[in-house]
Enzyme design. Structure first.
Site, PDB file in Angstrom:
ATOM      1  N   GLU A 108     -26.746   1.363  -3.509  1.00  0.00           N
ATOM      2  CA  GLU A 108     -26.604   2.328  -4.617  1.00  0.00           C
ATOM      3  C   GLU A 108     -26.414   1.588  -5.946  1.00  0.00           C
ATOM      4  O   GLU A 108     -25.804   0.524  -5.976  1.00  0.00           O
ATOM      5  CB  GLU A 108     -25.384   3.233  -4.383  1.00  0.00           C
ATOM      6  CG  GLU A 108     -25.566   4.287  -3.313  1.00  0.00           C
ATOM      7  CD  GLU A 108     -26.543   5.384  -3.691  1.00  0.00           C
ATOM      8  OE1 GLU A 108     -26.942   5.480  -4.877  1.00  0.00           O
ATOM      9  OE2 GLU A 108     -26.916   6.149  -2.788  1.00  0.00           O
ATOM     10  N   HIS A 142     -31.388   5.015   0.515  1.00  0.00           N
ATOM     11  CA  HIS A 142     -32.157   6.256   0.623  1.00  0.00           C
ATOM     12  C   HIS A 142     -33.421   6.169  -0.230  1.00  0.00           C
ATOM     13  O   HIS A 142     -33.418   5.503  -1.275  1.00  0.00           O
ATOM     14  CB  HIS A 142     -31.315   7.477   0.219  1.00  0.00           C
ATOM     15  CG  HIS A 142     -30.848   7.486  -1.201  1.00  0.00           C
ATOM     16  ND1 HIS A 142     -31.588   8.032  -2.230  1.00  0.00           N
ATOM     17  CD2 HIS A 142     -29.718   7.023  -1.787  1.00  0.00           C
ATOM     18  CE1 HIS A 142     -30.920   7.915  -3.373  1.00  0.00           C
ATOM     19  NE2 HIS A 142     -29.784   7.286  -3.132  1.00  0.00           N
ATOM     20  N   GLU A 176     -30.032  11.719   1.127  1.00  0.00           N
ATOM     21  CA  GLU A 176     -28.777  11.366   0.456  1.00  0.00           C
ATOM     22  C   GLU A 176     -28.514  12.271  -0.733  1.00  0.00           C
ATOM     23  O   GLU A 176     -27.380  12.617  -1.034  1.00  0.00           O
ATOM     24  CB  GLU A 176     -28.815   9.905   0.007  1.00  0.00           C
ATOM     25  CG  GLU A 176     -27.441   9.303  -0.271  1.00  0.00           C
ATOM     26  CD  GLU A 176     -26.911   9.548  -1.679  1.00  0.00           C
ATOM     27  OE1 GLU A 176     -25.707   9.382  -1.889  1.00  0.00           O
ATOM     28  OE2 GLU A 176     -27.694   9.918  -2.579  1.00  0.00           O
ATOM     29  N   GLU A 177     -29.576  12.654  -1.422  1.00  0.00           N
ATOM     30  CA  GLU A 177     -29.427  13.498  -2.614  1.00  0.00           C
ATOM     31  C   GLU A 177     -29.299  14.973  -2.258  1.00  0.00           C
ATOM     32  O   GLU A 177     -29.045  15.799  -3.125  1.00  0.00           O
ATOM     33  CB  GLU A 177     -30.618  13.301  -3.564  1.00  0.00           C
ATOM     34  CG  GLU A 177     -30.842  11.860  -4.022  1.00  0.00           C
ATOM     35  CD  GLU A 177     -29.788  11.372  -5.017  1.00  0.00           C
ATOM     36  OE1 GLU A 177     -28.789  12.078  -5.228  1.00  0.00           O
ATOM     37  OE2 GLU A 177     -29.970  10.268  -5.547  1.00  0.00           O
ATOM     38  N   ASP A 186     -35.078   9.218  -0.884  1.00  0.00           N
ATOM     39  CA  ASP A 186     -35.247  10.509  -1.546  1.00  0.00           C
ATOM     40  C   ASP A 186     -34.691  10.415  -2.971  1.00  0.00           C
ATOM     41  O   ASP A 186     -33.858   9.553  -3.273  1.00  0.00           O
ATOM     42  CB  ASP A 186     -34.553  11.634  -0.763  1.00  0.00           C
ATOM     43  CG  ASP A 186     -33.069  11.409  -0.562  1.00  0.00           C
ATOM     44  OD1 ASP A 186     -32.669  10.253  -0.312  1.00  0.00           O
ATOM     45  OD2 ASP A 186     -32.286  12.380  -0.672  1.00  0.00           O
ATOM     46  N   ASP A 234     -32.061   4.833  -8.793  1.00  0.00           N
ATOM     47  CA  ASP A 234     -31.366   5.517  -7.691  1.00  0.00           C
ATOM     48  C   ASP A 234     -32.379   6.003  -6.670  1.00  0.00           C
ATOM     49  O   ASP A 234     -32.836   7.117  -6.742  1.00  0.00           O
ATOM     50  CB  ASP A 234     -30.551   6.678  -8.266  1.00  0.00           C
ATOM     51  CG  ASP A 234     -29.641   7.316  -7.243  1.00  0.00           C
ATOM     52  OD1 ASP A 234     -29.533   6.773  -6.140  1.00  0.00           O
ATOM     53  OD2 ASP A 234     -29.053   8.364  -7.549  1.00  0.00           O
ATOM     54  N   HIS A 277     -30.557  10.004 -12.271  1.00  0.00           N
ATOM     55  CA  HIS A 277     -30.742  11.463 -12.292  1.00  0.00           C
ATOM     56  C   HIS A 277     -31.204  11.979 -13.666  1.00  0.00           C
ATOM     57  O   HIS A 277     -31.311  13.185 -13.862  1.00  0.00           O
ATOM     58  CB  HIS A 277     -29.457  12.207 -11.869  1.00  0.00           C
ATOM     59  CG  HIS A 277     -29.061  11.935 -10.436  1.00  0.00           C
ATOM     60  ND1 HIS A 277     -28.255  12.770  -9.715  1.00  0.00           N
ATOM     61  CD2 HIS A 277     -29.374  10.929  -9.600  1.00  0.00           C
ATOM     62  CE1 HIS A 277     -28.070  12.280  -8.497  1.00  0.00           C
ATOM     63  NE2 HIS A 277     -28.746  11.152  -8.415  1.00  0.00           N
TER      64      HIS A 277
HETATM   65 ZN   LIG Z   1     -28.380   7.154  -4.732  1.00  0.00          ZN
END
Ligand SMILES: [Zn+2]
Length: 376
Positions: free
Chosen positions: A160, A66, A131-132, A68, A98, A346
């Site tokens: 990931e 991903h 995905e997020e 995003d 990520d 994150h």
């Molecule tokens: Zn991820």
């Protein structure tokens, strides 16, 4: 190859692709894939899914990921989150771990592999932008469309961030299932001084939750920890101290191993509601099924590639939250997650060791070599 991957990572970081937006990432990727890949977009709502393939026939190898990212948050960034900056051997920016670095690394590995080994099967890439977020229009939708068209990869790496402290220490080869419950227990609102005229939903809920919290679901399996139950929210009350509220709302989650399934857990909770004579409404959200990939062609190919490139033997793990691998596992059971270290995901000041980038390209490249060599 390393320089290409670093440059490509930086270009992706520069796109402020807060979920579900891709903000130019797809254009950057299509350009990097060049003429050897055929690309198209499988979009729904504000989500974009980039599908790219090169070659034909088997084996059919898929990279998934991903572009995003989660919002950067307000304060504390040393460098602007969407201006990739290198300091002391680390590349800073939202999405460095990520998971824009792995997207860049497998793009570079796949294009190089295709140019050096034409005519040896199919390599595909599926890149989503939600995905997020709630994950409805991303991988789950693209997989639905692609399987209708008869596409079926033999194996898939989801990039990931799977590693703990150094690149190569962990392969994620399965995930627990996840089930959310939204329960509203009804009572009768009234004055606290007149207990005979009210039914207090909080009093009803307490012994019920006590039962649930103290249930031992199983002892776990060799691959998975025991199934767990957690309450994530309880809310009741009118804000007045002298009012018994009319209802109590509870949100909870199960993380379950392969000894359980959605239906059976749902039945158990509903039976418990009845046992405690609750008046209730209960809504379920089945978020993921557990899966486990073991002893497959891909797990062996990846393991060998990591040992050769990183000089360590990775451990296999099923820990952590859910990822899009849960949607891919039904379509392509030989699915595994492997990507960079994940200690800063994150977080504010998300960053990655620049050294990991070249190693990661090599791991992906060597895995392709192992898969396509074995097929011949
Ligand atoms: Zn991820």
């Amino acid at each position: 190859m390393e320089k290409d991957a670093l440059e490509l990572t930086k270009k992706l970081i520069s796109c402020p692709s807060i979920t579900p937006e891709e903000k130019g990432c797809n254009r950057v990727l299509i350009e990097a894939l060049g003429h050897s890949f055929t690309t198209r977009l499988i979009n729904r709502g504000s989500t974009t899914n980039l599908w790219a393939t090169s070659g034909h026939g088997t084996p059919f190898f898929l990279f998934a990921g991903h572009v995003d990212v989660v919002p950067p948050g307000e304060n504390g960034w040393i460098f602007p989150p969407f201006e990739p900056t290198i300091k002391d051997g680390k590349l800073y920016g939202r999405g460095t771990q990520d998971m824009k670095t792995s997207v860049a690394c497998f793009t570079v590995a796949a294009t190089r592999f295709v140019s050096e080994h034409p005519e040896c099967g199919t390599i595909g890439m599926l890149i989503t932008s939600d995905e997020e977020g709630d994950g409805k229009d991303g991988t789950v939708f693209a997989v639905e469309q692609l399987s209708k068209e008869g596409m079926k990869p033999d194996c898939c790496i989801v990039g990931e961030p799977s590693c703990n402290s150094v690149l190569g220490d962990t392969i994620k080869n399965g995930r627990r299932g996840s089930l959310n419950g939204f329960l509203i227990v009804k009572g009768i609102q009234g004055h606290v001084a007149y207990p005979d005229k009210v039914v207090n939903p909080i009093h009803k809920v307490v012994p019920f939750l006590d039962d649930l919290v103290n249930t031992e679901w199983d002892d776990g399996t060799e691959a998975f920890p025991p199934t767990s139950f957690q309450i994530s929210n309880i809310h009741a009350g009118t804000r007045a101290v002298n009012v018994v509220p009319g209802e109590c709302k509870i949100t909870f989650n199960f993380r379950f191993n392969t000894l359980h399934n959605h239906k059976q857990l749902e039945k158990f909770v509903e039976a418990l509601c009845k046992k405690h004579h609750l008046k209730y409404q209960l809504r379920w959200q089945e978020s993921a099924n557990p899966f486990k990939t073991e002893g497959t062609k891909l797990s062996e190919a990846l393991l060998a590639a990591i040992e050769k490139t990183c000089g360590i033997t990775p451990k296999f793990s099923t820990s952590g939250g859910t990822s899009d691998a849960r949607f891919i596992s039904k379509w392509c059971p030989d699915v595994i997650e492997f990507g960079p270290t994940n200690q800063a995901i994150h977080k504010v000041n998300e960053c990655i060791d620049v050294k990991q980038i070249s190693l990661l390209v090599s791991v992906y490249y060597e895995t392709l070599k192992n898969i396509f060599k074995k097929a011949k």
